[in-house]
Design an enzyme around this catalytic site. Sequence first.
Site, PDB file in Angstrom:
ATOM      1  N   ASP A  75      15.443  17.179  38.384  1.00  0.00           N
ATOM      2  CA  ASP A  75      16.473  17.958  39.087  1.00  0.00           C
ATOM      3  C   ASP A  75      16.910  17.175  40.319  1.00  0.00           C
ATOM      4  OD1 ASP A  75      17.775  20.805  39.138  1.00  0.00           O
ATOM      5  OD2 ASP A  75      17.282  20.336  41.219  1.00  0.00           O
ATOM      6  N   GLU A 107      19.513  17.309  44.084  1.00  0.00           N
ATOM      7  CA  GLU A 107      20.404  17.982  45.034  1.00  0.00           C
ATOM      8  C   GLU A 107      21.355  16.913  45.547  1.00  0.00           C
ATOM      9  OE1 GLU A 107      20.571  21.143  45.454  1.00  0.00           O
ATOM     10  OE2 GLU A 107      18.762  21.570  44.284  1.00  0.00           O
ATOM     11  N   GLU A 145      30.242  23.521  50.954  1.00  0.00           N
ATOM     12  CA  GLU A 145      29.740  24.276  49.802  1.00  0.00           C
ATOM     13  C   GLU A 145      28.362  23.771  49.378  1.00  0.00           C
ATOM     14  OE1 GLU A 145      32.634  22.784  49.935  1.00  0.00           O
ATOM     15  OE2 GLU A 145      34.139  24.413  49.937  1.00  0.00           O
ATOM     16  N   HIS A 168      21.884  23.843  49.385  1.00  0.00           N
ATOM     17  CA  HIS A 168      20.571  23.223  49.612  1.00  0.00           C
ATOM     18  C   HIS A 168      20.107  23.278  51.067  1.00  0.00           C
ATOM     19  CE1 HIS A 168      22.799  19.826  51.248  1.00  0.00           C
ATOM     20  NE2 HIS A 168      23.395  19.610  50.084  1.00  0.00           N
ATOM     21  N   HIS A 217      18.012  26.254  47.143  1.00  0.00           N
ATOM     22  CA  HIS A 217      17.885  25.219  46.127  1.00  0.00           C
ATOM     23  C   HIS A 217      17.185  24.001  46.706  1.00  0.00           C
ATOM     24  CE1 HIS A 217      20.625  26.693  42.841  1.00  0.00           C
ATOM     25  NE2 HIS A 217      20.852  27.567  43.807  1.00  0.00           N
ATOM     26  N   ASP A 272      13.120  23.482  42.021  1.00  0.00           N
ATOM     27  CA  ASP A 272      13.970  23.678  40.849  1.00  0.00           C
ATOM     28  C   ASP A 272      13.405  22.946  39.634  1.00  0.00           C
ATOM     29  OD1 ASP A 272      15.569  25.118  42.487  1.00  0.00           O
ATOM     30  OD2 ASP A 272      17.346  23.865  42.309  1.00  0.00           O
TER      31      ASP A 272
END
Length: 447
Positions: A8, A10, A55, A60, A156, A161
């Site tokens: 995963d 970010e 956004e 995160h 997040h 995650d």
Amino acid sequence: MDRVVIIDTETKGLSPHKGNHRIINLAAVEVIDGDITGSIFHYFINPEGKKSTSEAHAVHQIQDSFLLDKPTFCQIAEEFLEFIDGARLSFFHSEFDIDFLQAEIDRCGLDIVFKRDYDVSCLMKDFAKRENDGRYVKLDNACIRYGIDIAERKTHGAAIDAFITAELYIKFHYSGDKPLSKTPHQNERDEPTAFPIPRAYKDPITGKAIQLNYCKNPNCRNYGVVALNPKRKEDGSLMRGLGNDYRFTKTKIGRVLTCTICGTSTKLINNKAFVEEANRQKQIFSIKEICCPDKKLETSRRRTRPCRNATVNWLDKPKRYTLRGTVPSTVESLKHREAQRLECNACHNPFHIPLNAEYGQKRAGINAILFGMLVNKGIVNRMEEILGVPITLIYHRIEFFFNQCVEFDRWHIQNNIQALKGKTLEVRTGNTTCLTGVTKEIVALQN
């Protein structure tokens, strides 16, 4: 041995290509034969000056300053490739993560193509295909359907995650458990509250009750059908929804009225405010009537009612008045500007109506020049110098020009309304034809 690495990321934004966004957090969790081994690869990564979009930061919540002393992707790339060597790769949303990883690898100049060199799977697509009729769901919702605890996931992050995705991968591929068919409702359901439809308002001029809160889709059978207030149960409590085929929907602009038949949503309308504004607009753009001013009413001790011609327009009923010649302008150079003298046949009150808008103006010659300057956005102080007139006169003429423009607009609107009387407006949309009688609407506007 079945070795899978769950990955995963970010990122600083949504696209490594259009926005040149970078990976700032990377995590990989090892799963062997359906068990999480505890072996994990995890780094925060310096994006080399690239700022987060608002956004992305909201998702995160990783500060740009926190990443300044972290390694770049190229510095950890070899270690990452060693960790995933020989394993199958799985992502929850593979298209998103693979695009970013490939962009970072290419930036480092390494001859690696993930979709070519590795067996890559997308858990989001697999779940949608097997368990959700092809419809995608978010990671949280997929976990909830399998009963996976996500309480610790407040924001997040690549590590948490990746662990949650690994648990979901094991449930999906190894457990044989059947997930829930739908995601349970997570938020507490609001109790029904009394939020009435705005009341109808009686137009003080026409006497007609106005209610505009209904479906605005002309092809829906609810079109023009007014929404009804919610009904009550036998115990007096409110039922959900409204009294007919409508419901309230919460949106960014507030509560809106939604038709349950066609799904069309419209803002709730304050009928009183609408009527008052409509009447104000009608008053502005209606032709000014010439009626008896009845100046003697205020000075008379005997009369208590205004003259019967006080609301009778001279142009509509000229026999109620008598023409008494014309009055020339008091300005010597504008004697040709005249006013029509009238006398009311009811109260015999004399008054006069200017036949030219410039009647009585001592400096009428500056009007054309001044109007041209204003249209061309000239500076008022400069106009004062050029024309040699006081600034107060310029402001008075601005008001005069405005009134003349409104009168001009009124005249054309009235002519257009008269031209449309008795005609039908035909509107075509695709293969649909909607015929609307214009006459009734025009009469409503005039009234």
